[in-house]
Design an enzyme around this catalytic site. Structure first.
Site, PDB file in Angstrom:
ATOM      1  N   CYS A  52     -86.825 -51.399  17.581  1.00 34.99           N
ATOM      2  CA  CYS A  52     -85.943 -50.604  16.701  1.00 34.99           C
ATOM      3  C   CYS A  52     -86.637 -50.246  15.390  1.00 34.99           C
ATOM      4  O   CYS A  52     -85.962 -49.965  14.396  1.00 34.99           O
ATOM      5  CB  CYS A  52     -84.674 -51.394  16.413  1.00 34.99           C
ATOM      6  SG  CYS A  52     -85.023 -52.897  15.474  1.00 34.99           S
ATOM      7  N   GLN A 113     -95.863 -47.088  29.388  1.00 33.40           N
ATOM      8  CA  GLN A 113     -95.556 -47.204  30.818  1.00 33.40           C
ATOM      9  C   GLN A 113     -94.062 -46.991  31.004  1.00 33.40           C
ATOM     10  O   GLN A 113     -93.636 -45.883  31.281  1.00 33.40           O
ATOM     11  CB  GLN A 113     -96.053 -48.544  31.389  1.00 33.40           C
ATOM     12  CG  GLN A 113     -97.567 -48.560  31.583  1.00 33.40           C
ATOM     13  CD  GLN A 113     -98.094 -49.805  32.259  1.00 33.40           C
ATOM     14  OE1 GLN A 113     -97.379 -50.515  32.978  1.00 33.40           O
ATOM     15  NE2 GLN A 113     -99.369 -50.100  32.052  1.00 33.40           N
ATOM     16  N   CYS A 114     -93.239 -48.043  30.770  1.00 39.37           N
ATOM     17  CA  CYS A 114     -91.789 -47.772  30.878  1.00 39.37           C
ATOM     18  C   CYS A 114     -91.325 -46.971  29.675  1.00 39.37           C
ATOM     19  O   CYS A 114     -90.321 -46.284  29.720  1.00 39.37           O
ATOM     20  CB  CYS A 114     -90.990 -49.054  31.046  1.00 39.37           C
ATOM     21  SG  CYS A 114     -90.588 -49.888  29.495  1.00 39.37           S
ATOM     22  N   CYS A 149     -94.588 -55.476  23.873  1.00 36.43           N
ATOM     23  CA  CYS A 149     -94.617 -54.555  25.015  1.00 36.43           C
ATOM     24  C   CYS A 149     -94.777 -55.419  26.253  1.00 36.43           C
ATOM     25  O   CYS A 149     -95.611 -56.320  26.257  1.00 36.43           O
ATOM     26  CB  CYS A 149     -95.801 -53.601  24.878  1.00 36.43           C
ATOM     27  SG  CYS A 149     -96.066 -52.630  26.378  1.00 36.43           S
ATOM     28  N   HIS A 358     -86.567 -66.311   1.267  1.00 40.23           N
ATOM     29  CA  HIS A 358     -87.342 -67.255   2.083  1.00 40.23           C
ATOM     30  C   HIS A 358     -87.242 -68.667   1.495  1.00 40.23           C
ATOM     31  O   HIS A 358     -87.042 -69.653   2.205  1.00 40.23           O
ATOM     32  CB  HIS A 358     -88.809 -66.811   2.145  1.00 40.23           C
ATOM     33  CG  HIS A 358     -89.663 -67.653   3.036  1.00 40.23           C
ATOM     34  ND1 HIS A 358     -89.902 -67.332   4.348  1.00 40.23           N
ATOM     35  CD2 HIS A 358     -90.319 -68.822   2.806  1.00 40.23           C
ATOM     36  CE1 HIS A 358     -90.677 -68.263   4.895  1.00 40.23           C
ATOM     37  NE2 HIS A 358     -90.945 -69.180   3.975  1.00 40.23           N
ATOM     38  N   GLY A1084     -92.345 -54.594  45.290  1.00 41.12           N
ATOM     39  CA  GLY A1084     -93.326 -55.002  46.291  1.00 41.12           C
ATOM     40  C   GLY A1084     -94.594 -54.172  46.310  1.00 41.12           C
ATOM     41  O   GLY A1084     -95.267 -54.104  47.338  1.00 41.12           O
ATOM     42  N   VAL A1086     -95.191 -51.174  46.727  1.00 37.49           N
ATOM     43  CA  VAL A1086     -95.336 -50.123  47.745  1.00 37.49           C
ATOM     44  C   VAL A1086     -94.561 -48.848  47.430  1.00 37.49           C
ATOM     45  O   VAL A1086     -94.462 -47.960  48.273  1.00 37.49           O
ATOM     46  CB  VAL A1086     -94.893 -50.635  49.137  1.00 37.49           C
ATOM     47  CG1 VAL A1086     -95.857 -51.686  49.644  1.00 37.49           C
ATOM     48  CG2 VAL A1086     -93.475 -51.200  49.089  1.00 37.49           C
ATOM     49  N   GLN A1199    -101.589 -50.691  35.449  1.00 28.47           N
ATOM     50  CA  GLN A1199    -100.858 -51.676  36.250  1.00 28.47           C
ATOM     51  C   GLN A1199    -101.609 -53.007  36.321  1.00 28.47           C
ATOM     52  O   GLN A1199    -101.017 -54.070  36.189  1.00 28.47           O
ATOM     53  CB  GLN A1199    -100.630 -51.138  37.678  1.00 28.47           C
ATOM     54  CG  GLN A1199     -99.570 -50.077  37.763  1.00 28.47           C
ATOM     55  CD  GLN A1199     -98.206 -50.603  37.346  1.00 28.47           C
ATOM     56  OE1 GLN A1199     -97.578 -51.385  38.044  1.00 28.47           O
ATOM     57  NE2 GLN A1199     -97.736 -50.188  36.190  1.00 28.47           N
ATOM     58  N   GLU A1266     -98.295 -55.616  41.622  1.00 27.71           N
ATOM     59  CA  GLU A1266     -98.066 -57.055  41.461  1.00 27.71           C
ATOM     60  C   GLU A1266     -99.317 -57.924  41.465  1.00 27.71           C
ATOM     61  O   GLU A1266     -99.330 -58.996  40.873  1.00 27.71           O
ATOM     62  CB  GLU A1266     -97.182 -57.550  42.609  1.00 27.71           C
ATOM     63  CG  GLU A1266     -95.821 -56.913  42.640  1.00 27.71           C
ATOM     64  CD  GLU A1266     -95.089 -57.302  43.903  1.00 27.71           C
ATOM     65  OE1 GLU A1266     -94.170 -58.112  43.821  1.00 27.71           O
ATOM     66  OE2 GLU A1266     -95.456 -56.797  44.975  1.00 27.71           O
TER      67      GLU A1266
END
Length: 1334
Positions: A52, A113-114, A149, A358, A1084, A1086, A1199, A1266
């Site tokens: 944010c 990526q996402c 991330c 603090h 998976g 694929v 990946q 994966e």
């Protein structure tokens, strides 16, 4: 008193006037809901993830300066923004106007990526560039310390940063005494073979230049307002809270006198989280405006006075300036404070939090307070009664009323005295992660000798994290005064302090023995530090430190990152327009970076929309005696509460029950759901639901509990090969062992989100949801609503990360949300908060394994007998499937001629665990590798040698009798050995370890064989739909879900190749059960394989139809061909279908062909550990992967890296903590640490093997989602190697038992030494621990 009741601020250059500002409203929901700037994301709500991040700019009329700083919008109350200018990701650029260089580069360097964390990343970099247009790489990585991330592994984001740096791309590191420009030393030969390989994924030359003159200007109106208008106190009233912002010191004192109990809030980083997460409520909040006296910086002859209103970032800048100008002997305390300020929280929090806040908060793990206390700092207080000065000492820190602020008093400033000659101050801390993590233990230590005789005149030692408040070892210090600075004194000090700073075995936070060890390890470090300085100051008087001890003083954390990548170039004969094999940017990359990519909760509110909040069980195993809904239902805005009684016969699907009926089986089980007009109202009402429980025995939390109670799901699974019992009779040695492995939270950045919209006719309902399986949600919702599936449409545009966690639990929540929407005929939205998400959804299965291994003295393993147990939680979910996949993949890269492996899924009283990237293999693989390492130790061989001896060779057979060709496995192993200069670095590591006693390096190399396939033909079928329109554009849709892995990008590449059409002509809208029915789960590894083959099939069908038209007009365009086809009544739409890979497994016989192909790889990692604290640093990782023919090297490398870093987190720092009652302690980024930018290896080298064989996969590519997770265990084994070296040197010969994750606690306690022997130990059973090991 003149008052302002209107809130005025600017957002992205536009004025916002809020007449009814509610003090409880944070900037994040205001931006998203009121102003519809949805680029700024909700990630955690506690300032811990950076999703944010926005930039706040404020004008200082006195200094005539504008200050830009990053801030977490989730913690920023809108009432604190009077006169400020806010810039969000939408304000710096968009695809509709122009994009900003930061946005362009993060997309084109493949740093998304996402994409869910990307706007926060963009804003952190952007804010830094506004302040420093030519930053150093250190400044950039520092600026991103508060941004998490989960997808990329950070390397591409560092690449983005490098493009803005003044320095060259050189590593700027001399880690092994060499620079990256010295290629041969690093074993990275110049890339030969002509032009076959490439090492760049983007071209910098084409980037937009950064032009500071083009930025949004600070609104002149706000400058005029600050300079011309007399400041007035601002008061804002909400329904429950009043916010008062005095603008002069006099008004501040009057307000505090009137409301003595009201907290003073500057950055809201302490009060905010308390109100949000601990339910603390304050009816009045006082938030000083820009009051000059609170922002002073005074240099006096005795020291420095800093205003309590200065932010920690400002304090850091002031101190950095002071230490440059003053002699070192005066700045000891300032150096120590700076050391902690560099790692304290993230950049956003440091810019928001104030020094005064603090100090006064006095958190037990405060990093600065122990230092300020040892430095004899004083606090300047003021009230209507007058001035007062109190010492910042242990009494103040323990909140002793005699030494505290009075209710009406305000902390104005802090005096930090200069240090004197012969006075030394040091700061120490150890946390789960190096940056942006609360300390497990921290300490401030000061000694004053008065003169050069080495006799202690003053000694002050304080610790944080080891008690309910910060603890001072006062008595010990008094007893040590007058003694000489020597080993004997140190020894006495350790014993005295352990006596005085005692920690009970049941202390909150656990890690008790670790904390006790840190207390004296820090003391030893202090002793060494001071001894070294004394020696420098007076070499004649003080003996020099033993050379082996010097390393204890060096910091672990080198910063400058360097990486190389290597992948195959496309064939020179390939058409220039064919995108397959090229590093194409993620299709949504630019939209991720501008905030225009729409996620589920970014969708605008539907008319009369309701919000749903779940009420969950607070007990792990109990009968529900009663549920009282009356108080919750009486609250304004509450529409309904859905319970199991409403669902009756539709309260379950398959093995999952939706809402608890009369018994709960875990903390976090869904009990009922509150539906209200707004999110705030539904969350408030959920807290008012009263449930009475009666605990039920047994309470089963751990796998050991489950084994004792025989609590298993279904029967065991078994895999047997060869003759194990016979083989055990002929081996040289037999070894038995066991290993534990903890679970892992998915920590996708976008929490579970859904919006269900009833259509109002024919019982139709639309579901917009963040899921990996729209079909499954369609089925579950249809079952609950008792309607056919054709009335339920499920739509998924994109998912902000999933990793296996958005299937089963998502469907349960979608079913209840749909039930509520259908019942009331209104749209219902449900978005989980981070804490709810972590609690409800479960994660990776914790594992426990026992093994018995028979082997020859040369390292050959002839017999292996194993038992695997996973902790499935309270319902079956996918636990049995995880066990099966674990058994099928447990051999990893090794041929075990005689093998027996059995597996059980345990039923326990934890939230149900589920799929998580790697699906059983990261656990099963670690168990096998641990076995290998144990065998190596017994044979006196290196683990790498034992790995090589037992590795699959060329053509072979797996334990389930599937044939395998392991040629590329050996190739990856050899390449990784060569590229990592393994043998040379092994020698260097041994040399380092011989010369350093308190720091050790470790090196480990791990092979990988990852079988890809989902075990059945039906589960691997896929379909696609391709339309060509008359203007020559194409629309494609398929069954795969885009969750960051870039599947949509790859699909467009497929269409582009097959139809020989530019990618810009092809569009993809998302995934929906309306266009492609009966799709399989996306997971998976694929998704691109299967859907790509379906898309290819559709394109080939179209081409076949259109071939006659194209051959008649070969020079035509797609527009021409489409028009001709239409005129000739030829269909321009085609369905593509792929029936699935041949796949079967017979568990009765223990044989089959469950997998289509294997991904091979190897990783070599080097680490350095600090034996005194358990800290570790990832120095370097080399990864070699066999990926076949990569469809898109940029996405594929992303990946591999992302999975590797996620795996590294799994095996090292990610630790879930449960109480003995089954309550999850770690519910957010403050308690649960995923890797941050500081954790990635300083050097990261990734290369893909040249493709060697064609296969029947999509263009002979391989799925890589994966496999890389498991390679993270190379870091685990490198740490193990370093710990072994430490133990060997200390003469510890017994077996080394290490479980995963290998946290600082486990590393430190395994490096046994005189300090671990000194600490008191608690008898098990004599206390109730804070947490149990799951």
């Amino acid at each position: 008193m003149d008052r302002v009741t209107e809130l005025i601020f600017y957002v992205n250059g536009r004025q916002v006037i809020e007449k009814n500002a509610d003090p409880e409203t944070m900037l994040l929901p205001y931006l998203r809901k009121n102003l519809r700037f949805t680029g700024t994301k909700y990630g955690c709500g506690g300032g811990g993830c950076g999703a944010c991040t926005v930039m706040i700019s404020q004008y200082d009329p006195i200094a005539k300066k504008i200050r830009h700083h990053p801030a977490n919008a989730c913690l920023t109350p809108i009432c604190s923004l009077y006169g400020a200018a806010i810039t969000t990701v939408e304000g710096i650029g968009s695809t509709k106007t122009r994009i900003h260089p930061v946005q362009e580069r993060i997309a084109k360097c493949h740093g998304t990526q996402c994409g869910f964390c990307t706007p926060g990343m963009v804003m952190s970099i952007y804010t830094l560039l506004r302040n420093h247009p030519e930053p150093t790489l250190d400044q950039l990585t520092d600026a991103l310390g508060g941004n998490l991330c989960r997808c990329t592994g950070y390397r591409p984001i560092i690449d983005v940063c490098k493009t803005f740096c003044k320095t060259s791309g050189c590593c700027q590191v001399k880690e092994n005494g060499t620079c990256c420009l010295d290629q041969e030393i690093n074993g990275l030969p110049e890339l030969e073979e002509g032009n076959k390989t490439s090492s760049k994924l983007f071209s910098e030359e084409k980037f937009l230049p950064l032009d500071p003159t083009q930025e949004l200007i600070f609104p002149p109106e706000l400058m005029i307002m600050a300079e011309k208008r007399p400041p007035k106190t601002r008061v804002f009233h909400g329904d429950r809270m009043t916010w008062i912002s005095p603008v002069t010191l006099k008004e501040l004192l009057e307000t505090k006198f009137k409301y003595p109990q009201a907290p003073i809030v500057m950055g809201n980083t302490s009060v905010g989280p308390e109100m949000k997460f601990k339910g603390v409520f304050h009816p009045v909040i006082i938030s000083p405006g820009r009051i000059e006296e609170l922002n002073v910086v005074n240099h006096a002859c005795s020291g420095l006075t800093l205003g309590a209103g200065l932010s920690l970032a400002q304090v850091k800048d002031v101190l950095a300036d002071v230490v440059q100008k003053l002699p070192e002997e005066n700045t000891q305390i300032y150096h120590a404070l700076l050391k902690h300020l560099r790692t304290l929280a993230g950049s956003q929090i440091r810019n928001m939090a104030s020094l005064g806040g603090h100090i006064v908060s006095r958190h037990l793990d405060s990093d600065l307070n122990p230092l300020l206390a040892v430095g004899n700092c004083t606090l300047n207080l003021l009230s209507e009664e007058g001035k007062r000065q109190i010492p910042l000492n242990e009494k103040f820190l323990s909140k002793d009323p005699s030494a505290d602020l009075k209710p009406q008093e305000i902390l104005i400033s802090v005096n930090i005295p200069y240090s004197r000659k012969w006075e030394f101050v040091s700061a120490f801390r150890q946390a789960q992660r190096q940056q942006n993590a609360l300390a497990i233990v921290n300490s401030g230590m000061r000694v004053f000798f008065g003169k050069g005789d080495g006799i202690i005149r003053e000694l002050s030692i304080l610790y944080g994290g080891v008690g309910p408040t910060i603890i001072c070892a006062k008595n010990s210090c008094q007893k040590l005064t007058g003694r000489p600075w020597s080993e004997e004194t140190l020894d006495a000090a350790c014993r005295l302090i352990l006596d005085e700073v005692s920690l009970p075995g049941s202390a909150p936070g656990g890690k008790v023995e670790f904390k006790r060890t840190l207390i004296i390890s820090f003391l030893f470090k202090f002793y060494l530090e001071v001894s070294q300085i004394l020696r420098r100051m007076d070499p004649g008087h003080y003996p020099s430190l033993a050379k082996k001890y010097e390393s204890a003083l060096e910091d672990l954390h080198s910063r400058n990152h360097w990486s190389t990548l290597q992948y195959q170039n496309v064939d020179p004969k390939q058409l220039p327009g064919d995108p397959i094999g090229r590093p194409i940017m993620h299709l949504s990359g630019i939209k991720h970076a501008t905030g225009e990519a729409i996620y589920c909760d970014d969708m605008p509110a539907v008319d009369r929309e309701l919000f749903l909040t779940f009420v969950t069980s607070s007990r792990a195993h109990a009968k529900i005696v009663s549920i009282d809904l009356s108080e919750a239902l009486s609250l304004p805005g509450v529409v309904d509460i859905v319970t199991a009684d409403h669902l009756q016969d539709v309260n379950s699907f398959s093995t999952e029950t939706f809402l608890a009926t009369d018994e709960v089986f875990c903390v976090g089980q869904l009990v009922c759901a509150v539906i209200a007009d707004s999110e705030t109202q539904s969350r408030r009402a959920a807290k008012q639901v009263k449930i009475v429980y009666q605990d039920v025995e047994p309470l089963i939390l751990t796998i050991e509990d489950a084994i004792r109670h025989k609590s298993f799901f279904k029967t065991e699974r078994k895999l047997e090969y060869g003759n194990v019992d016979k083989a055990f009779k002929v081996v040289d040695q037999i070894l038995e062992g066991e290993i534990h492995m903890g679970g892992q939270e998915h920590f996708y950045m976008e929490t579970q989100s859904m919006l269900v919209v009833p259509k109002g006719e024919d019982q139709e309902i639309d579901i917009y949801v963040s899921t990996q399986s729209p079909k499954y949600i369609q089925d579950v919702v249809a079952s609950v609503l008792k309607v056919p599936a054709n009335k339920v449409m499920c739509h998924v545009r994109r998912v902000g990360g999933a990793f296996g966690g958005k299937v089963v639990k998502t469907s349960t929540m979608a079913a209840i949300t749909a039930f509520a929407a259908s019942k009331h005929g209104r749209a219902v939205r449900c978005v989980l908060e981070r804490g709810e998400d972590i609690l409800i959804t479960g994660g990776r299965h914790p594992y426990f394994a026992k093994y018995k291994v028979g082997f020859m003295n040369d390292g050959r393993i002839l017999a292996l007998d194993m038992e695997h147990y996973n902790n499935g939680g309270s319902s079956l979910d996918e636990s049995l499937w995880v066990i099966e996949m674990g058994l099928l993949k447990m051999d990893n890269a090794y041929k075990f001629a005689n093998l027996r492996c059995r597996g059980w899924a345990c039923r326990t009283n934890l939230p149900s665990n589920t799929a998580l990237r790697g699906f059983g293999f990261p656990q099963a693989g670690l168990i096998t590798e641990s076995c290998i390492v144990e065998v190596a130790a017994k044979c006196g061989l290196s683990p790498e040698k034992v790995r090589m001896i037992n590795m699959y060779k060329e053509i072979d057979q797996t334990p389930y009798k599937q044939e395998i060709n392991a040629k590329n496995l050996s190739q990856c192993w050899k390449e990784c050995m060569a590229k990592s200069s393994y043998s040379m670095r092994r020698t260097a590591v041994e040399k380092f370890n011989a010369e350093n006693y308190w720091k050790k390096k470790g090196l480990a190399m791990v092979p990988l064989k990852f079988p890809v396939g989902v075990g059945s033909v039906a589960f691997s079928q896929a379909a696609a739909l391709v339309h060509i329109y008359l203007d020559g554009s194409a629309l494609v849709t398929h069954g795969g879900i885009e969750m960051g892995q870039g599947v949509h990008t790859k699909m467009i590449q497929v269409v582009s190749r097959e139809l020989r059409m530019p990618m810009s002509n092809v569009h993809l809208r998302g995934t929906s059960t309306e266009t492609v029915p009966n799709t399989n789960i996306s997971g998976g590894s694929v998704v691109a394989d299967l859907n790509g083959l379906a898309v290819k099939d559709a394109c080939q069908t179209l081409l076949k139809r259109l071939e006659p038209i194209i051959s008649k007009n070969p020079q035509g365009t797609w527009k021409d061909w489409a028009q001709t086809a239409f005129d000739e009544s030829i269909s321009l739409s085609a369905i593509g279908y792929f029936r699935g890979y041949e796949s079967h497994m017979n568990w009765e016989k223990g044989e089959g062909h469950p997998f289509e192909y294997f991904v091979y790889g190897a990783a070599c990692s080097e680490v350095e550990i600090d034996c005194l604290t358990g800290d570790h640093k990832n120095i370097r990782t080399d990864i070699v992967m066999d990926v076949g023919y990569s469809i898109n090297p940029a996405l594929d490398i992303g990946q591999v890296e992302g999975a590797f870093i996620q795996g590294m987190g799994l095996y090292t720092i990610e630790e879930l903590k449960y109480s003995p009652q089954g309550v999850l302690h770690t519910r957010g980024p403050n308690q649960y640490k995923i890797p941050a930018i500081c954790d990635i290896p300083t050097e990261l080298h990734i290369s893909f093997l040249p493709p060697s064989e064609k296969s029947n996969t999509l263009y002979s590519s391989k799925g890589l989602g994966e496999s890389g997770v498991f390679l993270g265990c190379s870091v685990f084994f490198a740490i193990r190697d370093a710990v072994s070296a430490a133990r060997q040197e200390r003469g510890l010969s017994g077996p080394l038992k290490l479980s995963s994750p290998l946290t600082p606690e486990k590393i430190r306690m395994a490096c046994e030494d005189k300090f671990t022997k000194m600490i008191p130990r608690d008898e098990p059973g004599s206390y109730v621990p804070w947490n149990v090991h799951i």
